[in-house]
Scaffold this motif. Structure first.
Motif, PDB file in Angstrom:
ATOM      1  N   ILE A   5       0.854  -1.191   0.000  1.00 25.73           N
ATOM      2  CA  ILE A   5       0.000   0.000   0.000  1.00 25.73           C
ATOM      3  C   ILE A   5       0.887   1.237   0.000  1.00 25.73           C
ATOM      4  O   ILE A   5       1.668   1.463   0.929  1.00 25.73           O
ATOM      5  CB  ILE A   5      -0.935   0.014   1.226  1.00 25.73           C
ATOM      6  N   LYS A   6       0.787   2.031  -1.060  1.00 22.57           N
ATOM      7  CA  LYS A   6       1.585   3.248  -1.163  1.00 22.57           C
ATOM      8  C   LYS A   6       0.923   4.427  -0.457  1.00 22.57           C
ATOM      9  O   LYS A   6       1.588   5.287   0.122  1.00 22.57           O
ATOM     10  CB  LYS A   6       1.818   3.584  -2.645  1.00 22.57           C
ATOM     11  N   GLU A   7      -0.419   4.485  -0.509  1.00 19.58           N
ATOM     12  CA  GLU A   7      -1.152   5.570   0.176  1.00 19.58           C
ATOM     13  C   GLU A   7      -2.635   5.216   0.197  1.00 19.58           C
ATOM     14  O   GLU A   7      -3.069   4.264  -0.457  1.00 19.58           O
ATOM     15  CB  GLU A   7      -0.915   6.910  -0.535  1.00 19.58           C
ATOM     16  N   TYR A   8      -3.415   5.976   0.946  1.00 18.95           N
ATOM     17  CA  TYR A   8      -4.848   5.700   1.071  1.00 18.95           C
ATOM     18  C   TYR A   8      -5.601   6.996   1.357  1.00 18.95           C
ATOM     19  O   TYR A   8      -5.016   8.018   1.742  1.00 18.95           O
ATOM     20  CB  TYR A   8      -5.104   4.709   2.211  1.00 18.95           C
ATOM     21  N   SER A   9      -6.910   6.962   1.182  1.00 18.58           N
ATOM     22  CA  SER A   9      -7.782   8.063   1.607  1.00 18.58           C
ATOM     23  C   SER A   9      -9.120   7.489   2.016  1.00 18.58           C
ATOM     24  O   SER A   9      -9.568   6.475   1.484  1.00 18.58           O
ATOM     25  CB  SER A   9      -7.974   9.097   0.486  1.00 18.58           C
ATOM     26  N   SER A  10      -9.758   8.130   2.998  1.00 22.68           N
ATOM     27  CA  SER A  10     -11.072   7.714   3.489  1.00 22.68           C
ATOM     28  C   SER A  10     -11.940   8.938   3.719  1.00 22.68           C
ATOM     29  O   SER A  10     -11.452   9.988   4.159  1.00 22.68           O
ATOM     30  CB  SER A  10     -10.952   6.934   4.806  1.00 22.68           C
ATOM     31  N   PHE A  11     -13.218   8.800   3.433  1.00 21.77           N
ATOM     32  CA  PHE A  11     -14.159   9.890   3.706  1.00 21.77           C
ATOM     33  C   PHE A  11     -15.525   9.307   4.019  1.00 21.77           C
ATOM     34  O   PHE A  11     -16.065   8.497   3.266  1.00 21.77           O
ATOM     35  CB  PHE A  11     -14.277  10.833   2.509  1.00 21.77           C
ATOM     36  N   ILE A  12     -16.069   9.684   5.174  1.00 28.08           N
ATOM     37  CA  ILE A  12     -17.433   9.336   5.557  1.00 28.08           C
ATOM     38  C   ILE A  12     -18.295  10.582   5.370  1.00 28.08           C
ATOM     39  O   ILE A  12     -17.964  11.660   5.886  1.00 28.08           O
ATOM     40  CB  ILE A  12     -17.502   8.848   7.009  1.00 28.08           C
ATOM     41  N   VAL A  13     -19.373  10.443   4.633  1.00 25.92           N
ATOM     42  CA  VAL A  13     -20.220  11.594   4.307  1.00 25.92           C
ATOM     43  C   VAL A  13     -20.830  12.186   5.578  1.00 25.92           C
ATOM     44  O   VAL A  13     -21.326  11.469   6.447  1.00 25.92           O
ATOM     45  CB  VAL A  13     -21.337  11.178   3.332  1.00 25.92           C
ATOM     46  N   ASN A  14     -20.776  13.526   5.667  1.00 25.41           N
ATOM     47  CA  ASN A  14     -21.396  14.244   6.778  1.00 25.41           C
ATOM     48  C   ASN A  14     -22.003  15.533   6.251  1.00 25.41           C
ATOM     49  O   ASN A  14     -21.829  15.895   5.093  1.00 25.41           O
ATOM     50  CB  ASN A  14     -20.372  14.526   7.880  1.00 25.41           C
ATOM     51  N   ASP A  15     -22.724  16.224   7.112  1.00 28.17           N
ATOM     52  CA  ASP A  15     -23.417  17.445   6.695  1.00 28.17           C
ATOM     53  C   ASP A  15     -22.501  18.660   6.629  1.00 28.17           C
ATOM     54  O   ASP A  15     -22.924  19.740   6.209  1.00 28.17           O
ATOM     55  CB  ASP A  15     -24.582  17.736   7.655  1.00 28.17           C
ATOM     56  N   ASN A  16     -21.252  18.510   7.035  1.00 29.49           N
ATOM     57  CA  ASN A  16     -20.340  19.655   7.087  1.00 29.49           C
ATOM     58  C   ASN A  16     -19.688  19.968   5.743  1.00 29.49           C
ATOM     59  O   ASN A  16     -19.123  21.040   5.569  1.00 29.49           O
ATOM     60  CB  ASN A  16     -19.246  19.409   8.140  1.00 29.49           C
ATOM     61  N   ILE A  17     -19.735  19.014   4.824  1.00 27.29           N
ATOM     62  CA  ILE A  17     -19.074  19.203   3.529  1.00 27.29           C
ATOM     63  C   ILE A  17     -20.068  19.026   2.392  1.00 27.29           C
ATOM     64  O   ILE A  17     -20.729  17.986   2.298  1.00 27.29           O
ATOM     65  CB  ILE A  17     -17.902  18.218   3.360  1.00 27.29           C
ATOM     66  N   ASP A  18     -20.174  20.032   1.551  1.00 24.27           N
ATOM     67  CA  ASP A  18     -20.961  19.945   0.328  1.00 24.27           C
ATOM     68  C   ASP A  18     -20.021  19.433  -0.761  1.00 24.27           C
ATOM     69  O   ASP A  18     -19.196  20.185  -1.287  1.00 24.27           O
ATOM     70  CB  ASP A  18     -21.516  21.329  -0.034  1.00 24.27           C
ATOM     71  N   ILE A  19     -20.115  18.144  -1.080  1.00 24.95           N
ATOM     72  CA  ILE A  19     -19.150  17.514  -1.973  1.00 24.95           C
ATOM     73  C   ILE A  19     -19.146  18.162  -3.355  1.00 24.95           C
ATOM     74  O   ILE A  19     -18.083  18.442  -3.923  1.00 24.95           O
ATOM     75  CB  ILE A  19     -19.428  16.005  -2.083  1.00 24.95           C
ATOM     76  N   LYS A  20     -20.316  18.406  -3.898  1.00 25.50           N
ATOM     77  CA  LYS A  20     -20.387  19.011  -5.229  1.00 25.50           C
ATOM     78  C   LYS A  20     -19.722  20.386  -5.234  1.00 25.50           C
ATOM     79  O   LYS A  20     -18.972  20.728  -6.167  1.00 25.50           O
ATOM     80  CB  LYS A  20     -21.846  19.127  -5.673  1.00 25.50           C
ATOM     81  N   LYS A  21     -19.957  21.157  -4.195  1.00 24.89           N
ATOM     82  CA  LYS A  21     -19.357  22.485  -4.087  1.00 24.89           C
ATOM     83  C   LYS A  21     -17.841  22.384  -3.941  1.00 24.89           C
ATOM     84  O   LYS A  21     -17.094  23.170  -4.541  1.00 24.89           O
ATOM     85  CB  LYS A  21     -19.958  23.222  -2.884  1.00 24.89           C
ATOM     86  N   GLU A  22     -17.372  21.419  -3.158  1.00 28.21           N
ATOM     87  CA  GLU A  22     -15.937  21.216  -2.986  1.00 28.21           C
ATOM     88  C   GLU A  22     -15.266  20.868  -4.316  1.00 28.21           C
ATOM     89  O   GLU A  22     -14.190  21.373  -4.639  1.00 28.21           O
ATOM     90  CB  GLU A  22     -15.686  20.088  -1.982  1.00 28.21           C
ATOM     91  N   LEU A  23     -15.906  19.994  -5.080  1.00 30.97           N
ATOM     92  CA  LEU A  23     -15.332  19.592  -6.365  1.00 30.97           C
ATOM     93  C   LEU A  23     -15.223  20.769  -7.320  1.00 30.97           C
ATOM     94  O   LEU A  23     -14.238  20.899  -8.061  1.00 30.97           O
ATOM     95  CB  LEU A  23     -16.180  18.486  -6.995  1.00 30.97           C
ATOM     96  N   LYS A  24     -16.223  21.631  -7.309  1.00 31.89           N
ATOM     97  CA  LYS A  24     -16.230  22.782  -8.213  1.00 31.89           C
ATOM     98  C   LYS A  24     -15.270  23.867  -7.769  1.00 31.89           C
ATOM     99  O   LYS A  24     -14.514  24.412  -8.578  1.00 31.89           O
ATOM    100  CB  LYS A  24     -17.653  23.348  -8.314  1.00 31.89           C
ATOM    101  N   GLN A  25     -15.290  24.210  -6.489  1.00 30.59           N
ATOM    102  CA  GLN A  25     -14.529  25.363  -6.010  1.00 30.59           C
ATOM    103  C   GLN A  25     -13.091  25.017  -5.639  1.00 30.59           C
ATOM    104  O   GLN A  25     -12.165  25.739  -6.011  1.00 30.59           O
ATOM    105  CB  GLN A  25     -15.254  25.993  -4.820  1.00 30.59           C
ATOM    106  N   LYS A  26     -12.889  23.925  -4.901  1.00 28.22           N
ATOM    107  CA  LYS A  26     -11.540  23.583  -4.440  1.00 28.22           C
ATOM    108  C   LYS A  26     -10.724  22.878  -5.507  1.00 28.22           C
ATOM    109  O   LYS A  26      -9.536  23.164  -5.698  1.00 28.22           O
ATOM    110  CB  LYS A  26     -11.621  22.712  -3.191  1.00 28.22           C
ATOM    111  N   TYR A  27     -11.368  21.940  -6.226  1.00 26.01           N
ATOM    112  CA  TYR A  27     -10.619  21.129  -7.187  1.00 26.01           C
ATOM    113  C   TYR A  27     -10.849  21.553  -8.639  1.00 26.01           C
ATOM    114  O   TYR A  27     -10.264  20.965  -9.551  1.00 26.01           O
ATOM    115  CB  TYR A  27     -10.994  19.657  -7.010  1.00 26.01           C
TER     116      TYR A  27
END
Length: 242
Positions: A5-27
């Motif tokens: 395993i070279k690296e990993y990431s995990s994310f559990i959905v919560n109300d604090n992050i708007d995923i669609k907004k993050e994808l558009k604005q941050k990434y």
């Protein structure tokens, strides 16, 4: 069978992050014509990309316990309850490979790209598929394990065969895997089909195994995970290196 395993990431959905907004604005990613399931898969990929190099020819494997249940439910409502024609992009999003396409596009990957779901042991079986392919290609692999709770959640609970009082969550987990130990943060060993001689705790999603693999890496602990279905069993062992 063993992969590093070279690296990993995990994310559990919560109300604090708007995923669609993050994808558009941050990434700065285009989220049009995509649904929540695809957004979650792409978001997890971006979290992994922040932590390691992802090469253009790395292989991509996307797996899920039940797949994109929301779009299936939406299609059923359109066609059989409201007698409306299915929208073009809803049809496209019904296809499992649509999710892996958008993940690959967002990560700049152009290599082998597979969306697969097994009736049982879907994460363990994906590990086997990746291992067999890497023996031949000598490349690295990215595995995405994703489960999105449909609304209402009772629908997905019935599909998974869990009790109504059981809490289910939406999550996405990634690992970058290799046959080479150089630069690895951990190693994962997995066994083929065996006869079960013990009982295992029931989990709401088959991809739970991917989540606890990442937890073991995070906590730098050794892990032996056993999955049981009927009389069959799969084992997954994880050991941190760094």
């Amino acid at each position: 069978m063993k992969l590093y395993i070279k690296e990993y990431s995990s994310f559990i959905v919560n109300d604090n992050i708007d995923i669609k907004k993050e994808l558009k604005q941050k990434y700065k990613l285009d989220t049009r014509r995509q649904d929540k399931f695809i957004h979650l898969a792409v978001y997890g990929g971006q979290l992994l990309k922040q932590k390691c190099e992802i090469k253009e020819d790395d292989e991509l494997y996307v797996t899920s316990g039940v797949g994109n249940a929301d779009i299936v439910q939406k299609t059923n409502t359109y066609m059989y309850k409201e007698n409306k024609p299915l929208k073009l992009f809803d049809f496209i999003n019904l296809l499992g490979n649509t999710t892996s396409y958008y993940v690959a596009k967002s990560l700049g990957m152009k290599g082998k790209n597979i969306f697969q779901i097994s009736d049982n042991f879907t994460y363990a079986n994906t590990l086997v598929s990746a291992y067999a392919s890497l023996l031949n290609s000598k490349k690295d692999a990215i595995i995405c394990s994703i489960d999105l709770v449909s609304m209402p959640s009772e629908i997905i609970k019935r599909v998974m065969g869990v009790e109504e009082e059981c809490e289910v969550i939406s999550s996405v987990n990634y690992q970058k895997l290799s046959l080479q130990s150089e630069g690895a943060i951990g190693e994962i060993e997995f066994g083929l089909d065996e006869k079960a001689t013990c009982k295992a705790e029931e989990k709401p999603f088959e991809t739970y195994a991917s989540y606890i693999v990442n937890n073991a890496l995070r906590d730098k602990k050794e892990l032996l995970h056993v999955e049981v279905f009927g009389k069959r069993m799969r084992t997954i062992k994880v050991k941190s290196i760094k």
